[in-house]
Scaffold this active site. Structure first.
Site, short mmCIF file in Angstrom:
data_model
loop_
_atom_site.label_atom_id
_atom_site.label_comp_id
_atom_site.label_asym_id
_atom_site.label_seq_id
_atom_site.Cartn_x
_atom_site.Cartn_y
_atom_site.Cartn_z
N LEU A 222 0.82 -1.21 0.00
CA LEU A 222 0.00 0.00 0.00
C LEU A 222 0.86 1.27 0.00
O LEU A 222 0.46 2.29 -0.51
CB LEU A 222 -0.92 0.01 1.22
CG LEU A 222 -2.03 -1.04 1.24
CD1 LEU A 222 -2.74 -1.06 2.58
CD2 LEU A 222 -3.03 -0.78 0.12
N GLY A 223 2.04 1.16 0.59
CA GLY A 223 2.90 2.34 0.61
C GLY A 223 4.03 2.13 1.58
O GLY A 223 4.06 1.15 2.32
N ALA B 270 8.84 6.52 6.43
CA ALA B 270 10.14 6.65 7.07
C ALA B 270 10.51 5.36 7.79
O ALA B 270 11.65 4.91 7.73
CB ALA B 270 10.14 7.81 8.04
N GLY C 56 9.43 1.58 7.72
CA GLY C 56 8.71 0.43 7.24
C GLY C 56 7.70 0.67 6.15
O GLY C 56 7.49 1.79 5.70
N VAL D 93 3.71 -0.59 4.44
CA VAL D 93 2.39 -1.11 4.77
C VAL D 93 1.88 -1.97 3.62
O VAL D 93 1.98 -1.59 2.46
CB VAL D 93 1.40 0.04 5.06
CG1 VAL D 93 0.03 -0.52 5.44
CG2 VAL D 93 1.92 0.94 6.16
N ASP E 44 2.93 14.20 12.31
CA ASP E 44 3.22 14.14 10.88
C ASP E 44 1.94 14.16 10.04
O ASP E 44 1.65 13.23 9.30
CB ASP E 44 4.03 12.88 10.58
CG ASP E 44 4.81 12.99 9.28
OD1 ASP E 44 4.81 14.08 8.68
OD2 ASP E 44 5.41 11.98 8.87
#
Lengths: 244, 314
Positions: free
Chosen positions: B34-35, B38, B40, B42, B147
């Site tokens: 999925l993406g 910074a 790890g 997902v 963030d």
């Protein structure tokens, strides 16, 4: 748990050392003194691959028990603070792991705990990272090829100071350049808690062909010692701030 | 192009691979990535016929930190503060290293960019009102999101709602912001510190809205605050939104609740203005209704006058 003050040297360079002792060896000696050595290697904008000369970067940080990254100029500001924070967490984890070994027996580290307990330990590490005192000596390579990168380095240092001063714990910085005129390193900014106001600190640089990284690291190590000596006389400056 | 030099290599999961937990022995079937951020990456996974999101990293410490945040969110009843936590475990990879991961609810939806492109900028206001509400609850819990950026947000359907998907930067108030992205960072724009307070999120939220108008961002220039004001005035056509953004970057709004109050107030105000105008029109309408009769009357009068003139004088 008391961790005292975390001490770090942050070396910012763009090339290979070519004079004096092996920097990796010096770094391991510095680490023995309880000072971690972190290294940031700056790439030229037109470099696509990892260039020669920067392999040393990883070697120095590994021996200095620190963290290293190789980046392009535009990512420098964010990298400087990430590297500093990551090195802090790793040092603190080391401290906590030592405690765990004593409590839980020989080879038990955080990573071997079940996730639930690890979470609780991590809370302690986070707490320590927020509240511990930090001293960073920034060592900037100012050999000829670095000249055009120095304004970015300066901005990154101001940014580092903003990040670190947002913590509850006290942070102090000193900035040195190498090579110095006649000495291995030269002081640019003495130990201070705020780098916000530094302007054109790299104005008078000596551009030469030599990069004596090893001797510079060794000299940098002594700057921590000097400060501790001097601090005895001015210790009531900040001791009470911490308790507040 | 950042080369991280740590002995443990990054982990890549392949499509179709099965991730088995070391401690809890659950199986997760990897569907797709999925993406990555910074810390790890997902992955979308299937666990017991349900879609879940699995975040895996080589930094076990960071995973533990994030899990702590997610756990504390679960304590807030009735609010969807971030995705709910399903499992925490370790994965022993083929290369001999152990990687920590956690599994959370999979929130499906589309990016804010896509949503606004299809539905129009007017939606921003209603998305903001709801989102400010969630943010307020988070702040009351003693946290700051940190963030906050467009990549960490998703617009979910039924109900249409802006939700955050990555809680990695969530920081206890009063501490230093854990993770940030320059474009959304208050200190980068020289508009304040990097200490976690509600105002930090509100500034980032303003930048999220601005990013919708400027998908490629912009640089800060020599006077960052002035640059921001210029960019806001140039692009944001919706009146209340423009005013809100200016207030947010000037720190004159310090609580998430005030966003909701401001926008709702504006609309109630706007509505009553419109009502007044409508009433005004209604008051005018009786006269307007008479116009046809006046017209007929005048035609008849003139016609009659002509008839009489013709009959008597011709």
């Amino acid at each position: 748990m008391k961790t005292g003050t975390l001490k770090q040297i942050l070396l910012i360079t763009d090339g290979c050392s070519n004079q004096g002792e092996d920097p990796a060896l010096v770094a391991s000696l510095v680490a023995e003194q309880g000072i971690t050595v972190n290294v940031i290697g700056i790439l030229e904008d037109d470099h696509t691959e990892q260039p020669e000369g920067l392999e040393e970067v990883e070697e120095i940080s590994e021996n200095g028990q620190g963290v290293s990254q190789i980046v392009y100029q535009d990512a420098l500001a964010q990298t400087v603070q990430t590297v500093t924070k990551q090195a802090m967490t790793e040092t603190l984890q080391g401290v906590v792991n030592n405690e765990l070994k004593q409590i839980l027996g020989s080879e038990k580290t955080m990573e071997e705990l079940p996730p639930e307990q690890r979470g609780e330990v991590m809370e302690v590490v986070d707490e320590l990272g927020e509240t511990c005192d930090l001293e960073v000596l920034v060592l900037v390579d100012t050999s000829a090829s670095m000249t055009n990168k120095l304004p970015t380095v300066q901005e990154a240092l101001i940014d580092l100071s903003i990040s670190m001063n947002a913590r509850i714990g006290r942070s102090r910085f000193a900035v040195y350049q190498f090579p110095g005129r006649k000495k291995p390193i030269q002081q640019l900014v003495d130990w201070t808690s705020k780098l916000d106001s530094i302007t054109s600190i790299f104005a008078k640089i000596s551009s030469g062909g030599i990069t004596p990284t090893g001797p510079a690291l060794k000299e940098a190590m002594y700057q921590f010692g000097k400060k501790t000596l001097r601090r005895r006389f001015t210790r009531d400056d900040y001791t009470d701030i911490e308790e507040a | 192009m950042i080369t991280q030099t740590s002995k443990k290599p990054d982990i890549q999961l392949r499509k179709g691979q099965i991730v088995k937990g070391k401690w809890h022995r659950h199986h997760y079937h990897v569907v797709k990535k999925l993406g990555s951020g910074a810390i790890g990456a997902v992955y979308l996974c299937v666990h017991e016929k349900k879609q879940v999101a699995l975040k895996i990293s080589k930094q076990s410490a960071s995973v533990s930190s994030e899990v702590n945040v997610l756990k504390s969110f679960q304590a807030v009843q009735g609010y969807h503060l971030g995705p709910s936590l399903i499992d925490v475990d370790d994965y022993q990879a083929q290369n001999g290293f152990t990687y920590s991961f956690y599994v959370m609810e999979y929130i499906s939806g589309e990016s804010l960019h896509d949503f606004i492109r299809r539905n129009g900028h007017e939606w921003l206001v209603s998305l903001l009102i709801k989102f400010a509400n969630d943010l307020h609850v988070l702040h009351q819990q003693g946290y700051v999101f940190g963030d906050l950026k467009i990549e960490n947000l998703i617009v979910s359907r039924k109900p249409v709602q802006l939700r955050w998907v990555d809680v990695g930067g969530t920081t206890l108030q009063g501490r230093a912001i854990k993770e940030y992205t320059e474009f959304y960072d208050r200190a980068y724009w020289q508009c304040g510190s990097r200490k976690a307070d509600p105002g930090y999120d509100l500034f980032a939220l303003a930048m999220v809205i601005l990013r919708v108008y400027y998908p490629n961002g912009f640089t800060k220039g020599s006077n960052p605050k002035k640059t921001l004001e210029q960019k806001i005035n140039q692009a944001v056509a919706i009146d209340p939104l423009r005013k809100l953004l200016l207030m947010l970057i000037n720190n004159s709004i310090t609580e998430a609740e005030q966003i909701k109050d401001f926008l709702l107030n504006y609309f109630i105000h706007q509505k009553s203005k419109r009502d007044k105008r409508r009433r005004h029109q209604k008051a005018k309408s009786p006269h307007e209704a008479l116009y046809p009769f006046l017209e007929i009357g005048s035609i008849l009068t003139i016609g009659g006058a002509c008839y009489l003139y013709v009959t008597f004088f011709m």
